[in-house]
Design a protein around this motif. Structure first.
Motif, PDB file in Angstrom:
ATOM      1  N   GLY B  62       0.828  -1.207   0.000  1.00  0.00           N
ATOM      2  CA  GLY B  62       0.000   0.000   0.000  1.00  0.00           C
ATOM      3  C   GLY B  62       0.863   1.258   0.000  1.00  0.00           C
ATOM      4  O   GLY B  62       0.550   2.239  -0.674  1.00  0.00           O
ATOM      5  N   MET B  63       1.962   1.193   0.739  1.00  0.00           N
ATOM      6  CA  MET B  63       2.866   2.343   0.823  1.00  0.00           C
ATOM      7  C   MET B  63       3.474   2.656  -0.542  1.00  0.00           C
ATOM      8  O   MET B  63       3.750   3.812  -0.861  1.00  0.00           O
ATOM      9  CB  MET B  63       3.971   2.038   1.847  1.00  0.00           C
ATOM     10  N   THR B  64       3.682   1.611  -1.359  1.00  0.00           N
ATOM     11  CA  THR B  64       4.246   1.819  -2.701  1.00  0.00           C
ATOM     12  C   THR B  64       3.377   2.782  -3.497  1.00  0.00           C
ATOM     13  O   THR B  64       3.884   3.676  -4.180  1.00  0.00           O
ATOM     14  CB  THR B  64       4.355   0.473  -3.434  1.00  0.00           C
ATOM     15  N   GLY B 272      13.069  -0.050  -5.423  1.00  0.00           N
ATOM     16  CA  GLY B 272      13.229   0.702  -6.667  1.00  0.00           C
ATOM     17  C   GLY B 272      12.196   1.788  -6.891  1.00  0.00           C
ATOM     18  O   GLY B 272      12.250   2.487  -7.894  1.00  0.00           O
ATOM     19  N   THR B 273      11.235   1.924  -5.977  1.00  0.00           N
ATOM     20  CA  THR B 273      10.285   3.031  -6.103  1.00  0.00           C
ATOM     21  C   THR B 273      11.015   4.330  -5.752  1.00  0.00           C
ATOM     22  O   THR B 273      11.873   4.340  -4.875  1.00  0.00           O
ATOM     23  CB  THR B 273       9.093   2.809  -5.154  1.00  0.00           C
ATOM     24  N   VAL B 274      10.647   5.398  -6.478  1.00  0.00           N
ATOM     25  CA  VAL B 274      11.341   6.669  -6.251  1.00  0.00           C
ATOM     26  C   VAL B 274      10.676   7.412  -5.091  1.00  0.00           C
ATOM     27  O   VAL B 274       9.459   7.604  -5.093  1.00  0.00           O
ATOM     28  CB  VAL B 274      11.289   7.527  -7.528  1.00  0.00           C
ATOM     29  N   ARG B 281       7.231   0.332  -8.083  1.00  0.00           N
ATOM     30  CA  ARG B 281       7.419  -1.058  -8.505  1.00  0.00           C
ATOM     31  C   ARG B 281       7.012  -1.959  -7.345  1.00  0.00           C
ATOM     32  O   ARG B 281       7.750  -2.067  -6.355  1.00  0.00           O
ATOM     33  CB  ARG B 281       8.893  -1.245  -8.853  1.00  0.00           C
ATOM     34  N   VAL B 282       5.863  -2.587  -7.453  1.00  0.00           N
ATOM     35  CA  VAL B 282       5.347  -3.363  -6.328  1.00  0.00           C
ATOM     36  C   VAL B 282       6.189  -4.605  -6.070  1.00  0.00           C
ATOM     37  O   VAL B 282       6.523  -4.915  -4.925  1.00  0.00           O
ATOM     38  CB  VAL B 282       3.862  -3.740  -6.565  1.00  0.00           C
TER      39      VAL B 282
END
Lengths: 318, 332
Positions: B62-64, B272-274, B281-282
């Motif tokens: 969810g945070m992604t 890898g999420t910015v 990227r989940v």
């Protein structure tokens, strides 16, 4: 004339009485109590006993007022203490330092203003600041647990140890424990920090169980951690293989010891009610001539099924 | 086709390395683990690690979305503790009425999802509608939920009614085909999250808002609604994580879920999420969560260094994992 004199006398008496009342009001004492907030079981119990004692003492003594402040970190505790001195003009301070180092100089500043200082549980970094020191017996806590292990295990038995948050207090307990089991042939497979936290203890114990095939006993060193440890053992279905010793005397654990749970044969007390001892003695010192300065160390006691009942406090959250 | 692929082999290799960076890091961690202790690769240990990753993992998915849309949520750890507390109190209170059975567990689960969703909605409204900085809103709600659970527990611990524990316990400890429920639920959440991020308008809108809010507005993206949805979904996932968490130890206290928010955010970034939004990227998040849990597990299994240094080692590996990706990204 006589009548007038009588009136004069009465007025004088009334005036005097008024003066003494005013004087008595000047003799009102304010005690500041600064403790860490109730973030885990032991501190929850300590908060409960602090509030309970304050309520009782306020009912007992008309001339004592209390200011209670709970802090979630050392910086807030310092602010609380400064506020108590500046705005409430406290006559005595009862403090359980959040951490020793950061609280030392603020408490020293309080003591230098001539305010009575009672330090509870964790000592300050500089000796001789406090007028009264009240604490549980940490080396005794570790030693007593160690002695129980020596008596109830045999040469070559294996144990694992869960430690608390890395602090002086934890070091004192673990050192005394290690000294007590030295030479007994009990084999400590590993010690890891469970941080006095149920979840962390569960994780650490799961990993101990995957790593070691033969564990005879666990020193969880705290009852919150014991809960996590017991859940991990239950998951691995190795309940019959080992027993667990927590510490500090949490209600649920004491209840199970009293009921003769074979997994929980004993416990060592470390009473959160020591805050009551500190507040009571401080109040007593203010209102009477009873000497209360010095060190008051509350001994740790071994809790077994035989005496568990007297350590079980129904109303306490801990 | 063949021409194109043979003419650009170096670029493809770099691209692969960039994409699979987190995966490689996880493999490296696992190789180190296996070489330090044989029991590391035992199915028992691996399922333990996967199951304990599930709480943070479900929340991190969810945070992604929240981070991809340019937001942040610091309140999830405190929220989990609060939801757990409310859930336990509701269930305990209903035992005399409903009896300790499956229907009551269902009520408890519904409570967790509702309370989590409502808490997420509160964050979402303040951030998306009232337009207060997400950092400040969630920092505030973190304090609120943490205090509320301590207050509900009267400073101690809220414990699930003993008769209920037996009924509820299998939700954490049992499952199907040797996989416990937390692992299964985590996997389903991760797969749905990945699909939502890659193949739905919602996922693209999140990325668009995070990349450039103005452009998103002009592209007819309902910014406030999408942003609010990310927080509500996160809140409900916190509720779901709590449903898996409560049966483990059957208790909640002021100490529950401490620092989960930072672990979840770290996992998202490792994956890898910015952090400033625009790309998410989940599956990377899932790897990030597993890396964090594996490191802790290996440190417990190996005890090669003083336990005082565990935090330092975790910190070094987190930074390394991100540095690795940065370098491969600039090489693109």
């Amino acid at each position: 004339m006589n009548r007038r004199d009588i009136f004069k006398g009465a007025a004088l008496v009334a005036g005097l009485a008024g003066a003494t009342v005013a004087q008595a009001q000047d003799e009102t004492f304010t005690i500041g109590v600064a403790i860490p907030s109730a973030t885990h079981g032991f501190m929850g119990g300590l908060n409960f006993h602090a509030r309970d004692t304050i309520e009782r003492l306020e009912a007992t003594y008309d001339n004592i007022e209390f200011v209670l402040a709970t802090a979630g970190d050392a910086a807030k505790m310092v602010n609380d203490i400064e506020d108590m001195v500046a705005t409430r003009g406290i006559d005595a301070l009862v403090v359980l330092p959040f951490e020793s180092e950061p609280l030392t100089s603020p408490v020293q500043a309080v003591a230098e203003q001539g305010i009575w200082v009672t330090v509870v549980d964790r000592g300050l970094s500089v000796e001789g600041i406090e007028d009264l020191y009240v604490a549980g017996d940490n080396p005794g806590f570790g030693r007593m647990a160690g002695e129980y292990f020596v008596e109830n295990l045999e040469d070559g038995d294996n144990i694992v140890v869960l430690r608390g948050i890395p602090t002086t207090l934890d070091n004192e307990r673990v050192e005394a424990f290690s000294a007590a089991i030295e030479g007994s042939g009990i084999n400590v497979l590993d010690m890891q920090h469970g941080n006095w936290n149920r979840d962390d203890a569960f994780t650490v114990m799961q990993d101990f169980l995957s790593r070691f095939d033969d564990i005879d006993a666990v020193w969880a060193s705290d009852d919150d951690m014991a809960i996590g440890v017991l859940a991990a053992i239950e998951q691995a279905e190795r309940e019959d293989e080992m027993w667990v010793m927590g510490g500090a005397g949490m209600k649920e654990i004491i209840g199970r010891i009293r009921d003769g749970d074979p997994q929980l044969p004993a416990n060592v007390s470390y009473p959160p009610a020591q805050i009551s001892t500190a507040i009571e003695l401080t109040a007593l010192g203010l209102v009477s001539d009873t000497p209360v300065s010095g060190r008051f160390i509350i001994g740790s006691q071994l809790i077994t099924p035989e005496n568990a009942e007297q350590f079980y406090f129904e109303d306490s959250p801990f | 086709m063949t021409d194109a692929s043979t003419s650009t082999p170096p670029r493809r290799m770099r691209l692969n390395f960039h994409v699979f960076g987190p995966l490689l890091a996880m493999v490296a961690v696992m190789v180190i683990g296996a070489s330090l202790n044989l029991s590391f690769l035992s199915p028992e240990n691996l399922t333990n690690v996967a199951a304990r990753s599930a709480f943070i993992g479900i929340i991190a998915v969810g945070m992604t979305f929240v981070i991809t849309a340019g937001g942040i949520d610091l309140s999830v750890g405190a929220m989990a503790a609060f939801v757990a507390g409310v859930m336990i109190m509701v269930m305990n209170a209903l035992v005399p009425v409903m009896g300790a059975g499956v229907p009551l567990i269902m009520v408890g689960m519904a409570t967790a999802l509702l309370v989590g969703g409502a808490a997420g909605m509160l964050n979402g409204v303040l951030i998306a509608k009232v337009r207060i900085e997400a950092f400040i809103v969630t920092l505030g709600s973190m304090g609120i939920y943490r205090s509320l659970v301590t207050w509900l527990a009267d400073g101690g611990t809220l414990s699930l009614d003993f008769t209920l524990r037996g009924v509820y316990r299998p939700v954490y400890y049992e499952g199907i085909l040797g996989l416990s429920w937390p692992i299964i639920v985590f996997a389903i959440v991760a797969i749905l999250g990945e699909l939502a991020m890659r193949h739905t308008a919602y996922g693209r809108h999140c990325a668009a808002i995070g990349a450039n809010e103005q452009v998103a507005v002009y592209s007819a993206v309902k910014v406030a609604r999408v942003r609010m949805a990310t927080y509500v979904v996160l809140g409900m996932l916190v509720g779901l994580a709590t449903i898996m968490y409560v049966p483990r130890l059957g208790s909640a206290s002021g100490n529950t879920g401490v620092l989960w928010e930072l672990e979840a955010i770290a996992a998202v970034i490792i994956g890898g999420t910015v952090l400033k939004g625009g790309f998410g990227r989940v599956w990377g998040t899932v790897i990030g969560v597993l890396i964090l849990s594996l490191i802790g597990n290996i440190l417990n299994l190996a005890s090669i260094v003083s336990p005082y240094l565990n935090g330092a080692i975790q910190g070094v590996i987190v930074i390394l994992a991100v540095v690795l990706q940065r370098e491969s990204k600039s090489a693109d």
